[in-house]
Design a protein around this motif. Structure first.
Motif, PDB file in Angstrom:
ATOM      1  N   ASN A 110      -6.692   9.845  12.466  1.00  0.00           N
ATOM      2  CA  ASN A 110      -7.515   9.046  13.368  1.00  0.00           C
ATOM      3  C   ASN A 110      -7.476   7.564  13.000  1.00  0.00           C
ATOM      4  N   ILE A 111      -7.368   7.277  11.708  1.00  0.00           N
ATOM      5  CA  ILE A 111      -7.289   5.869  11.284  1.00  0.00           C
ATOM      6  C   ILE A 111      -5.927   5.281  11.679  1.00  0.00           C
ATOM      7  N   VAL A 112      -4.865   6.093  11.541  1.00  0.00           N
ATOM      8  CA  VAL A 112      -3.541   5.610  11.970  1.00  0.00           C
ATOM      9  C   VAL A 112      -3.552   5.330  13.473  1.00  0.00           C
ATOM     10  N   SER A 113      -4.245   6.193  14.216  1.00  0.00           N
ATOM     11  CA  SER A 113      -4.292   5.992  15.674  1.00  0.00           C
ATOM     12  C   SER A 113      -5.152   4.800  16.057  1.00  0.00           C
ATOM     13  N   GLY A 114      -6.017   4.368  15.150  1.00  0.00           N
ATOM     14  CA  GLY A 114      -6.904   3.249  15.458  1.00  0.00           C
ATOM     15  C   GLY A 114      -8.231   3.692  16.037  1.00  0.00           C
ATOM     16  N   LEU A 115      -8.422   5.005  16.178  1.00  0.00           N
ATOM     17  CA  LEU A 115      -9.687   5.501  16.741  1.00  0.00           C
ATOM     18  C   LEU A 115     -10.823   5.393  15.723  1.00  0.00           C
ATOM     19  N   GLU A 116     -10.454   5.439  14.437  1.00  0.00           N
ATOM     20  CA  GLU A 116     -11.450   5.223  13.391  1.00  0.00           C
ATOM     21  C   GLU A 116     -10.973   4.073  12.527  1.00  0.00           C
ATOM     22  N   THR A 117     -11.913   3.414  11.860  1.00  0.00           N
ATOM     23  CA  THR A 117     -11.521   2.313  10.993  1.00  0.00           C
ATOM     24  C   THR A 117     -11.661   2.737   9.540  1.00  0.00           C
ATOM     25  N   ALA A 118     -10.806   2.179   8.701  1.00  0.00           N
ATOM     26  CA  ALA A 118     -10.846   2.500   7.280  1.00  0.00           C
ATOM     27  C   ALA A 118     -11.931   1.668   6.606  1.00  0.00           C
ATOM     28  N   THR A 119     -12.453   2.187   5.494  1.00  0.00           N
ATOM     29  CA  THR A 119     -13.417   1.413   4.725  1.00  0.00           C
ATOM     30  C   THR A 119     -12.678   0.266   4.028  1.00  0.00           C
ATOM     31  N   SER A 120     -11.496   0.594   3.483  1.00  0.00           N
ATOM     32  CA  SER A 120     -10.627  -0.473   2.997  1.00  0.00           C
ATOM     33  C   SER A 120      -9.202   0.030   3.026  1.00  0.00           C
ATOM     34  N   GLY A 121      -8.262  -0.881   2.861  1.00  0.00           N
ATOM     35  CA  GLY A 121      -6.863  -0.526   2.973  1.00  0.00           C
ATOM     36  C   GLY A 121      -6.340  -0.878   4.355  1.00  0.00           C
ATOM     37  N   ALA A 122      -5.071  -0.586   4.591  1.00  0.00           N
ATOM     38  CA  ALA A 122      -4.484  -1.009   5.863  1.00  0.00           C
ATOM     39  C   ALA A 122      -3.446  -0.018   6.375  1.00  0.00           C
ATOM     40  N   ILE A 123      -3.279  -0.017   7.684  1.00  0.00           N
ATOM     41  CA  ILE A 123      -2.209   0.734   8.341  1.00  0.00           C
ATOM     42  C   ILE A 123      -1.320  -0.307   9.011  1.00  0.00           C
ATOM     43  N   GLU A 124      -0.025  -0.176   8.805  1.00  0.00           N
ATOM     44  CA  GLU A 124       0.885  -1.093   9.486  1.00  0.00           C
ATOM     45  C   GLU A 124       1.931  -0.288  10.244  1.00  0.00           C
ATOM     46  N   ILE A 125       2.195  -0.751  11.469  1.00  0.00           N
ATOM     47  CA  ILE A 125       3.278  -0.172  12.266  1.00  0.00           C
ATOM     48  C   ILE A 125       4.315  -1.283  12.412  1.00  0.00           C
ATOM     49  N   ASP A 126       5.535  -1.060  11.961  1.00  0.00           N
ATOM     50  CA  ASP A 126       6.577  -2.091  11.966  1.00  0.00           C
ATOM     51  C   ASP A 126       6.065  -3.377  11.330  1.00  0.00           C
ATOM     52  N   GLY A 127       5.269  -3.249  10.302  1.00  0.00           N
ATOM     53  CA  GLY A 127       4.773  -4.420   9.596  1.00  0.00           C
ATOM     54  C   GLY A 127       3.559  -5.081  10.225  1.00  0.00           C
ATOM     55  N   GLU A 128       3.131  -4.584  11.398  1.00  0.00           N
ATOM     56  CA  GLU A 128       1.970  -5.181  12.045  1.00  0.00           C
ATOM     57  C   GLU A 128       0.728  -4.329  11.790  1.00  0.00           C
ATOM     58  N   PRO A 129      -0.394  -4.970  11.434  1.00  0.00           N
ATOM     59  CA  PRO A 129      -1.581  -4.188  11.129  1.00  0.00           C
ATOM     60  C   PRO A 129      -2.168  -3.516  12.375  1.00  0.00           C
ATOM     61  N   VAL A 130      -2.670  -2.306  12.195  1.00  0.00           N
ATOM     62  CA  VAL A 130      -3.337  -1.577  13.289  1.00  0.00           C
ATOM     63  C   VAL A 130      -4.793  -2.028  13.337  1.00  0.00           C
ATOM     64  N   ILE A 131      -5.232  -2.500  14.503  1.00  0.00           N
ATOM     65  CA  ILE A 131      -6.636  -2.915  14.621  1.00  0.00           C
ATOM     66  C   ILE A 131      -7.400  -2.032  15.608  1.00  0.00           C
ATOM     67  N   GLY A 132      -6.687  -1.173  16.334  1.00  0.00           N
ATOM     68  CA  GLY A 132      -7.368  -0.294  17.278  1.00  0.00           C
ATOM     69  C   GLY A 132      -6.362   0.625  17.939  1.00  0.00           C
TER      70      GLY A 132
END
Lengths: 279, 291
Positions: free
Chosen positions: A65-87
């Motif tokens: 769910n965090i990778v999909s952007g439906l939930e947000t992480a408490t800390s850390g990051a998800i990147e798709i092709d180097g771009e951060p996921v914000i939603g």
């Protein structure tokens, strides 16, 4: 391919030092923080098929769910092709276990929905829907409502719908968890065909270890309380797989190995709420 | 120990048949077909039961009207009631009364539905809006709308406005809360899937939550329509120059029990007709939710 050198160095999906804490308890005073995901990091390459396995409560669905952007992480990051996921976005198509088709829309309308939102012109849209229904062998059911379909067909529609906007990554959250064994097997074949034909990067959550081994190239084994990445296992089979794969001794050994890993972890950590009190 | 060593204790050996387990013709309790719990019945049996119900009701009415035929506690015969209805239709009061009452309910209830759908959508979709309105609606829901009648008569005069206002106030809170429940019942997966297909919040509200909740909203409207008619009667009893409930009060003054029965009959038939119409609308507009 020299112009895409940079792209090649950046993984398709990068999960970096992900933490997720939940507040448990309904009043602010008795709230306890429970760590669902504890420092998880891994990457998925372009076109790779990766499964996340783990017992319930290991945070695998939360991670997806965090990778999909439906939930947000408490800390850390998800990147798709180097771009951060914000939603959430159509670049990460998602398939759920059940109840995710629009019950008032026909099969074709369900598949077309993401394309309508993307404002794809109608002729193009119809062409794309037709193609996807063909791949999923749903052509003759194009005008049926979801309630008229079997559970397996519904999941095929859900996969077709998620693929319609040509996502960079396909996220599957226990997509076959509610199906009977026979339907499940046929759906696994459909998914393999989709993956081989489209080359889409797939990240799938399942608690079915043989399923994970049969489908994926790498398996992330997660353990609960708190959700940690215990190990990443390379699956020793190539692209060509079939019923024989499941009888291969290496396959059976791997099933045992991973299931032992899951059982050991849940036995040594019985129901311990590794949370810290809020006050 | 092998499997053959294990003896399973038997409560009833084959030599002594239990009276509990079955009768002479076999095990179990035979299930009746007509009165089986949750059992399906053939369509023909169903229509027969409906007809029998109506005939029974009319029969009871006919019987009661012959027993209570005197003064005071009198029940008019079916024929007398019918004649009273025809009489009112002929002297030109029935149709204007019918129109006046229906118009009040139609306007008031439409306003109530529009408010109910809007606030219900908001409350059912957003936890913050839900929390914001919870105390207000919780309070207002328990203020009996009928208790507001005198207030409305002072504020809004004795024309149409207070009557329509009463219909609105008497139904709007039920509509809001019940629509909110219908909206909350939209599966989370459906909303999540829509976001991952690229839908904006607005698109999800308009093209996912609303259509999913639509048949449920019509059901809410069906259920609360009865409350709308209840409020109308209260409004007309207090101050009106025409209307079905007003006509019942007039009939009381002349001890025309036959007319009162005729008017009650109109209310009932109107209710059945509106319910039927709403149900037809639901089945037509939401084929997928037909049961």
């Amino acid at each position: 391919m020299s112009s895409t050198t940079f792209r090649q160095t950046a993984p398709k999906v990068a999960i970096r030092n992900l933490f997720k804490d939940f507040q448990v308890g309904n009043s602010a005073r008795s709230a306890t923080t429970v760590r669902a995901i504890d420092d998880v990091s891994f990457t998925v390459s372009q076109g790779e098929f990766v499964c996340i396995v783990g017992a319930s409560g290991c945070g695998k669905s939360t991670l997806l769910n965090i990778v999909s952007g439906l939930e947000t992480a408490t800390s850390g990051a998800i990147e798709i092709d180097g771009e951060p996921v914000i939603g959430p976005g159509p670049d990460r198509g998602m398939v759920f276990q059940a109840y995710s088709l629009y019950p008032w829309k026909t099969v074709a309308e369900n598949v077309a929905f993401g394309l309508e939102i993307a404002k794809m012109p109608k002729p193009e849209r119809q062409e794309r829907v037709k193609e996807l229904l063909g791949v999923m062998e749903l052509t003759e059911f194009a005008d049926r409502l979801p309630k008229e379909l079997s559970g397996g067909m519904r999941q095929r529609v859900a996969i077709a719908r998620a693929l319609a906007p040509s996502p960079d990554v396909l996220l599957l959250d226990e997509p076959f968890g509610a199906l009977d064994a026979m339907t499940k097997r046929s759906l696994q074949e459909f998914l393999r065909i989709v993956w081989l034909r489209t080359g889409t990067t797939i990240l799938m959550v399942t608690h079915d270890v043989p399923e994970a081994i049969y489908l994926s190239q790498r398996i992330c084994v997660m353990t609960p309380h708190p959700g940690r990445l215990a190990e990443i296992i390379d699956v020793p089979f190539g692209a060509v797989r079939g019923p024989m794969t499941k009888r291969d001794p290496r396959f059976l050994d791997l099933v045992d190995e991973i299931e032992d890993m899951l059982h050991d972890q849940s036995a040594t950590q019985p129901e311990s709420m590794t949370g810290t009190s809020h006050e | 120990m092998t499997a053959s060593d294990i003896t399973i204790p038997r409560a009833n050996g084959p030599s002594e048949p239990s009276t509990k387990l079955g009768s002479s013709d076999g095990r179990g309790t035979r299930q009746g077909s007509l009165l089986r719990l949750r059992g399906d019945i053939p369509a023909s049996t169903r229509s027969a039961a409906v007809v029998a119900g109506v005939v029974c009701l009319l029969g009871l009415w006919g019987l009661a009207s012959t027993i209570f035929a005197g003064e005071g506690f009198a029940i008019p015969t079916i024929a007398a009631t019918w004649n009273a209805l025809v009489e009112m239709a002929r002297d030109g009061t029935l149709w204007p009364d019918f129109l006046a009452s229906t118009r009040r309910v139609a306007i008031g209830y439409s306003i109530s539905i529009i408010i109910g759908v809007f606030f219900g959508m908001m409350i059912g979709s957003f936890a913050s809006i839900d929390a914001f309105f919870e105390p207000q609606f919780g309070f207002l829901r328990y203020v009996p709308a009928t208790a507001l009648t005198p207030l409305f008569l002072i504020w809004l005069g004795i024309d149409e406005a207070p009557k329509i206002a009463l219909v609105v106030v008497g139904t709007v809170f039920y509509n809001i809360l019940m629509v909110a429940d219908v909206v909350r019942a939209v599966p989370n997966e459906l909303i999540k899937a829509s976001y991952t297909l690229g839908a904006s919040r607005r698109t999800v509200l308009r093209r996912v939550i609303f259509p999913h909740a639509w048949p449920g909203m019509i059901d809410v409207a069906r259920i609360n329509l009865a409350a709308a008619w209840l409020m109308l009667v209260v409004a007309e009893l207090l101050a009106a120059q025409e209307g079905l409930a007003f006509r019942i009060i007039r009939a009381q003054r002349f001890r025309r029990i036959d007319r009162m029965f005729a008017l009650l009959l109109v209310f009932g038939l109107l209710g059945i007709a509106s319910d039927f119409a709403l149900r037809a609308m639901r089945n037509r507009s939401a084929q997928w939710a037909r049961d």
